[in-house]
Design an enzyme around this catalytic site. Sequence first.
Site, mmCIF file in Angstrom:
data_model
loop_
_atom_site.group_PDB
_atom_site.id
_atom_site.type_symbol
_atom_site.label_atom_id
_atom_site.label_comp_id
_atom_site.label_asym_id
_atom_site.label_seq_id
_atom_site.Cartn_x
_atom_site.Cartn_y
_atom_site.Cartn_z
ATOM 1 N N HIS A 23 16.897 -4.875 -26.851
ATOM 2 C CA HIS A 23 17.739 -5.454 -25.741
ATOM 3 C C HIS A 23 18.924 -6.230 -26.568
ATOM 4 O O HIS A 23 20.070 -6.578 -26.132
ATOM 5 C CB HIS A 23 16.916 -6.780 -25.234
ATOM 6 C CG HIS A 23 15.737 -6.051 -24.289
ATOM 7 N ND1 HIS A 23 15.734 -6.188 -22.846
ATOM 8 C CD2 HIS A 23 14.627 -5.455 -24.542
ATOM 9 C CE1 HIS A 23 14.878 -5.340 -22.484
ATOM 10 N NE2 HIS A 23 14.271 -4.820 -23.530
ATOM 11 N N ASP A 124 20.418 -10.778 -19.824
ATOM 12 C CA ASP A 124 19.544 -9.788 -19.810
ATOM 13 C C ASP A 124 18.596 -9.663 -18.616
ATOM 14 O O ASP A 124 18.245 -10.674 -18.119
ATOM 15 C CB ASP A 124 18.684 -9.824 -21.159
ATOM 16 C CG ASP A 124 17.763 -8.643 -21.396
ATOM 17 O OD1 ASP A 124 17.889 -7.799 -22.113
ATOM 18 O OD2 ASP A 124 16.610 -8.525 -20.835
ATOM 19 N N GLN A 354 19.657 3.522 -37.931
ATOM 20 C CA GLN A 354 19.345 4.696 -37.017
ATOM 21 C C GLN A 354 20.613 5.487 -36.580
ATOM 22 O O GLN A 354 20.855 6.542 -36.711
ATOM 23 C CB GLN A 354 18.692 4.145 -35.832
ATOM 24 C CG GLN A 354 18.395 5.376 -34.732
ATOM 25 C CD GLN A 354 17.144 5.238 -33.827
ATOM 26 O OE1 GLN A 354 15.939 4.785 -34.551
ATOM 27 N NE2 GLN A 354 17.120 5.303 -32.478
ATOM 28 N N HIS A 369 10.872 8.181 -29.766
ATOM 29 C CA HIS A 369 9.660 7.505 -28.637
ATOM 30 C C HIS A 369 10.449 7.362 -27.058
ATOM 31 O O HIS A 369 9.974 6.738 -26.169
ATOM 32 C CB HIS A 369 9.332 6.146 -29.146
ATOM 33 C CG HIS A 369 10.289 4.879 -29.060
ATOM 34 N ND1 HIS A 369 11.549 5.174 -29.841
ATOM 35 C CD2 HIS A 369 10.196 3.803 -28.433
ATOM 36 C CE1 HIS A 369 12.286 4.140 -29.488
ATOM 37 N NE2 HIS A 369 11.440 3.139 -28.868
ATOM 38 N N TRP A 372 15.290 3.825 -24.483
ATOM 39 C CA TRP A 372 16.565 3.921 -23.924
ATOM 40 C C TRP A 372 17.615 3.890 -24.770
ATOM 41 O O TRP A 372 18.452 4.905 -24.834
ATOM 42 C CB TRP A 372 16.906 3.215 -22.782
ATOM 43 C CG TRP A 372 18.423 3.711 -21.862
ATOM 44 C CD1 TRP A 372 19.230 3.073 -21.929
ATOM 45 C CD2 TRP A 372 18.446 5.115 -21.521
ATOM 46 N NE1 TRP A 372 20.337 3.884 -21.376
ATOM 47 C CE2 TRP A 372 19.732 4.951 -20.968
ATOM 48 C CE3 TRP A 372 17.614 6.199 -21.275
ATOM 49 C CZ2 TRP A 372 20.509 6.195 -20.688
ATOM 50 C CZ3 TRP A 372 18.165 7.190 -20.688
ATOM 51 C CH2 TRP A 372 19.713 7.196 -20.304
ATOM 52 N N ASN A 373 17.565 2.987 -25.653
ATOM 53 C CA ASN A 373 18.731 3.118 -26.899
ATOM 54 C C ASN A 373 18.571 4.167 -27.652
ATOM 55 O O ASN A 373 19.631 4.996 -28.067
ATOM 56 C CB ASN A 373 18.725 1.598 -27.449
ATOM 57 C CG ASN A 373 18.794 0.378 -26.802
ATOM 58 O OD1 ASN A 373 19.876 0.177 -26.336
ATOM 59 N ND2 ASN A 373 17.650 -0.266 -26.404
ATOM 60 N N GLU A 377 21.590 6.988 -27.923
ATOM 61 C CA GLU A 377 22.131 7.232 -29.235
ATOM 62 C C GLU A 377 21.928 8.824 -29.740
ATOM 63 O O GLU A 377 22.700 9.229 -30.113
ATOM 64 C CB GLU A 377 21.287 6.441 -30.302
ATOM 65 C CG GLU A 377 21.800 4.781 -29.993
ATOM 66 C CD GLU A 377 20.698 3.904 -30.827
ATOM 67 O OE1 GLU A 377 21.003 2.607 -30.425
ATOM 68 O OE2 GLU A 377 19.806 4.168 -31.352
ATOM 69 N N ASP A 393 9.271 2.227 -19.638
ATOM 70 C CA ASP A 393 10.601 3.293 -19.179
ATOM 71 C C ASP A 393 10.640 4.520 -20.047
ATOM 72 O O ASP A 393 11.166 5.580 -19.611
ATOM 73 C CB ASP A 393 12.016 2.590 -19.179
ATOM 74 C CG ASP A 393 12.334 2.182 -20.491
ATOM 75 O OD1 ASP A 393 11.440 1.431 -21.297
ATOM 76 O OD2 ASP A 393 13.566 2.386 -20.967
ATOM 77 N N GLN A 394 9.974 4.515 -21.229
ATOM 78 C CA GLN A 394 10.156 5.840 -22.238
ATOM 79 C C GLN A 394 9.475 6.867 -21.384
ATOM 80 O O GLN A 394 9.805 8.054 -21.595
ATOM 81 C CB GLN A 394 9.195 5.351 -23.091
ATOM 82 C CG GLN A 394 9.949 4.226 -24.294
ATOM 83 C CD GLN A 394 8.898 3.497 -25.217
ATOM 84 O OE1 GLN A 394 8.029 4.171 -25.656
ATOM 85 N NE2 GLN A 394 9.277 2.649 -25.580
HETATM 86 N N1 UDP Z 1 16.408 0.759 -34.402
HETATM 87 C C1 UDP Z 1 17.286 0.874 -35.581
HETATM 88 N N2 UDP Z 1 16.384 1.029 -36.791
HETATM 89 C C2 UDP Z 1 15.020 1.155 -36.707
HETATM 90 C C3 UDP Z 1 14.271 1.130 -35.483
HETATM 91 C C4 UDP Z 1 15.381 0.670 -34.331
HETATM 92 O O1 UDP Z 1 18.289 1.065 -35.792
HETATM 93 O O2 UDP Z 1 14.338 1.502 -37.790
HETATM 94 C C5 UDP Z 1 17.340 0.495 -33.397
HETATM 95 C C6 UDP Z 1 17.679 1.741 -32.549
HETATM 96 O O3 UDP Z 1 18.822 2.524 -32.992
HETATM 97 C C7 UDP Z 1 17.915 1.159 -31.225
HETATM 98 C C8 UDP Z 1 16.980 -0.002 -31.092
HETATM 99 O O4 UDP Z 1 16.734 -0.473 -32.468
HETATM 100 O O5 UDP Z 1 19.123 0.759 -30.849
HETATM 101 C C9 UDP Z 1 15.390 0.266 -30.317
HETATM 102 O O6 UDP Z 1 15.824 0.320 -29.062
HETATM 103 P P1 UDP Z 1 14.968 1.479 -28.213
HETATM 104 O O7 UDP Z 1 15.394 1.078 -26.767
HETATM 105 O O8 UDP Z 1 15.486 2.692 -28.572
HETATM 106 O O9 UDP Z 1 13.667 1.138 -28.596
HETATM 107 P P2 UDP Z 1 12.381 -0.081 -28.501
HETATM 108 O O10 UDP Z 1 12.405 -0.619 -30.135
HETATM 109 O O11 UDP Z 1 12.897 -1.431 -27.572
HETATM 110 O O12 UDP Z 1 11.337 0.593 -28.189
#
Ligand code: UDP
Length: 492
Positions: A23, A124, A354, A369, A372-373, A377, A393-394
């Site tokens: 977020h 948020d 990432q 996993h 959404w981000n 991406e 939501d995954q």
């Molecule tokens: N992310 C990253 N490096 C890591 C783990 C996560 O840059 O080692 C970033 C990823 O690019 C994304 C966010 O953290 O922007 C994770 O958001 P997402 O919605 O994918 O999953 P969540 O971590 O909330 O389950």
Amino acid sequence: MAASKSKQSLPHFVLFPLMAQGHLIPMADLAMLLSQNGVKITFITTPQNASRIHSLLSQSPFIQILQLPFPSTQPDIPQGCENFDSLPSLHLVPKFLTATSPLCRETEHLFLQLSPKPCCIVSDMALPWTIQLADKFNVPRLVFYSLSALYLLSMANLRATDFGQTIMAAADSELIIIPNLPEPIQVTKSQLIFTLDPVFLEWGNQMAKADRASYGFIVNSFDGLEPKYLEELKKSIGSDKVWCIGPVSLCNKDTTDKAKRGNKAAIDEQRCIEWLDRREPESVVYAALGSLCNVVAAQIIELGLALEASNRPFIWTIRQTKSTEKQVENWLAESGFEQRIKDRGLVVRGWAPQVLILSHPAVGGFVTHCGWNSTIEGISAGVPMVAWPLFADQIFNQKLIVGVLKIGVSVGVEKCSRWGVEEEIGVQVKMEAIRDAVQKVMSGEGQEMRRRVRELAVTAKTAMEEGGSSHLNLKLLIEDIIHQADSQQLQS
Ligand code: UDP
């Protein structure tokens, strides 16, 4: 453009991110995008979270970060824990959310000192108390969702049809059709149950109430990605004030910005790039299960073995947690894994850059996993995916990736991981299933998926460029808020 105007004459938006990486990071990207489009930003968060995004946001003279101490009203939240990723267990999330509420009162004092007077709050979705601030200071509240339209619509439809009872009465493996979607989507009760957990329902009800009283919605998606779901979502919300302005991660254009996103990376960005530069185009598998990954050590090991068995170069990001770190480290040290894979595997312990990795031409597949981000991406980078959803939501994002957009394959998980009782779920996917899914995506079989996701990547980039749909939507949103503020001034 913003640079030619004084800060005093700019419209002023106040942003409230939730303190969780999935977020906080997209909200920081949103701040950058707004500031690049002539908006002054006040970004309100707690000290530890501020330090995570400071180096990115401090690049803009139009963004100020204001810090408030994390409230210490919940005895179960350890001192110094200010983000979901530092909670000892994810079952504390509801308490963490409740603990954020006193920030409302703290912000009131700050708000009075802000200059020029803010013309809106961007909150948020998981901070429903921000509606009280919006009411008190008579400014519109916009809700920021870094979620797919498909998921938002599914949740809205489940709520509207009072589906809770039907789901509760179903058997665990029973398939439930989400009501009134443009294309039917089925999930099992055990995949949905997370969303219906009573501890989340109460907070969810507060969120829904605050949303109903809000002025509009900003969605980190783009018009060309899931148009049918987006259209239905607008109908269901009963408002056209829904602005798709993503993928926000595309605002990070150069290598340093991409590398700076989120936490400090556990690997040097240059080393990472040099490693990738030595690989063939589209040959590398990137595996990462997000910032909150809560699978057991034995499951992490299955993933490592599958990457080894895939016979392809790979980057494997292992999230380090108290419950798994020791076992995984022991395994890495004792099994000879790192020695065996040293010529084609890179293991990142902790935070990986990432977006930097995904956007490198050597990356050809993403084991994700389905946060959404991560999903958007991966789409922005044009990389087909192996979908391995863990919770919330995954599950729906997997449906979008595999069933709707056809840009990935499922790894075959059947149950959601439950926060706090991860051991009960144990190993859900064996090495062979992960290896086979990786092969499908990386081999000739994956060509059609690759073609489709590349097309989507082009659409995503175009959307974010000058004149593209997301760029235009952002402009329209800013104009709408300025107009709203002007008419309020005239009335007062
Ligand atoms: N992310 C990253 N490096 C890591 C783990 C996560 O840059 O080692 C970033 C990823 O690019 C994304 C966010 O953290 O922007 C994770 O958001 P997402 O919605 O994918 O999953 P969540 O971590 O909330 O389950």
